[in-house]
Design an enzyme around this catalytic site. Sequence first.
Site, PDB file in Angstrom:
ATOM      1  N   CYS A 232     -38.402  47.134 -60.561  1.00 43.43           N
ATOM      2  CA  CYS A 232     -37.518  47.519 -61.664  1.00 43.43           C
ATOM      3  C   CYS A 232     -37.862  48.902 -62.230  1.00 43.43           C
ATOM      4  O   CYS A 232     -37.573  49.905 -61.587  1.00 43.43           O
ATOM      5  CB  CYS A 232     -37.543  46.445 -62.754  1.00 43.43           C
ATOM      6  SG  CYS A 232     -36.166  46.565 -63.922  1.00 43.43           S
TER       7      CYS A 232
ATOM      8  N   HIS B  92     -38.030  40.405 -60.095  1.00 44.21           N
ATOM      9  CA  HIS B  92     -39.111  40.369 -61.085  1.00 44.21           C
ATOM     10  C   HIS B  92     -39.990  39.144 -60.923  1.00 44.21           C
ATOM     11  O   HIS B  92     -39.700  38.234 -60.142  1.00 44.21           O
ATOM     12  CB  HIS B  92     -38.503  40.302 -62.495  1.00 44.21           C
ATOM     13  CG  HIS B  92     -38.335  41.647 -63.132  1.00 44.21           C
ATOM     14  ND1 HIS B  92     -39.394  42.456 -63.448  1.00 44.21           N
ATOM     15  CD2 HIS B  92     -37.214  42.309 -63.526  1.00 44.21           C
ATOM     16  CE1 HIS B  92     -38.946  43.560 -64.011  1.00 44.21           C
ATOM     17  NE2 HIS B  92     -37.628  43.507 -64.067  1.00 44.21           N
TER      18      HIS B  92
END
Length: 241
Positions: free
Chosen positions: A94, A190
């Site tokens: 990310c 994630h």
Amino acid sequence: MDLRIAHLYPDLMSIYGDRGNVLALAQRARWRDIAVEVRAFTAGQTFDAEWPDLWFFGGGQDQGQDIVGADLAGPNGDALKASLANGAAALTICGGYQLLGHEYVPENAAAIPGLGVLDVRTRAGSVRFVGNLVAETPDGVLVGFENHSGRTYLGPSAKPLGTVIVGSGNNSEDKTEGAVQGKIIGTYSHGSCLPKNPWLADRLLAWALERRHGPQQLAPLDDREEKAASEQAVEVAKARP
């Protein structure tokens, strides 16, 4: 044999449980009797370009990215680039993924220059992508959870990590997820990415060990539980995207 893992900015860029990926890498190495040392490197410290075999760079909020972007604009960015150019591997998630690209453009602020070692550019969007993520890759199915407003677009030097089956991936437009360039991987998956995707962890371990120990054929592990967890996560993602 030994392995050195550098965890980048754990105090600023690890808000979604991304640290679990470092634990997974270390444990899968130790199961193979590979000695592991993990060191943290953060803003204001001096990065050691020679030490790490593998860099891990997680995600964070825009405020954290401002601090990290400024730090990478100085000597620490030069050290990280030199390390990657000399054979170190990297997993970036990310915000870390975005900052290894050319730039990240927040929705209402000036662009944050990136390191430019990944041929990607990211701008923030008004809608946040939150939910399960599944992508097909040449080496296996990638399953995870995404939570980002960034829209990332790949240039010609970066290849997609996978093709999106469930979720939004890089930008929700071109069905790509993540990026691979040399031994650098970026992804929007994630949290528990590597425990659910042991094939990806082993690819990174092999790349990292190669830097000081030459090409390695990793000993196989009993991954029945990991594969069962991954398959269940894929089923859940397809039923509840």
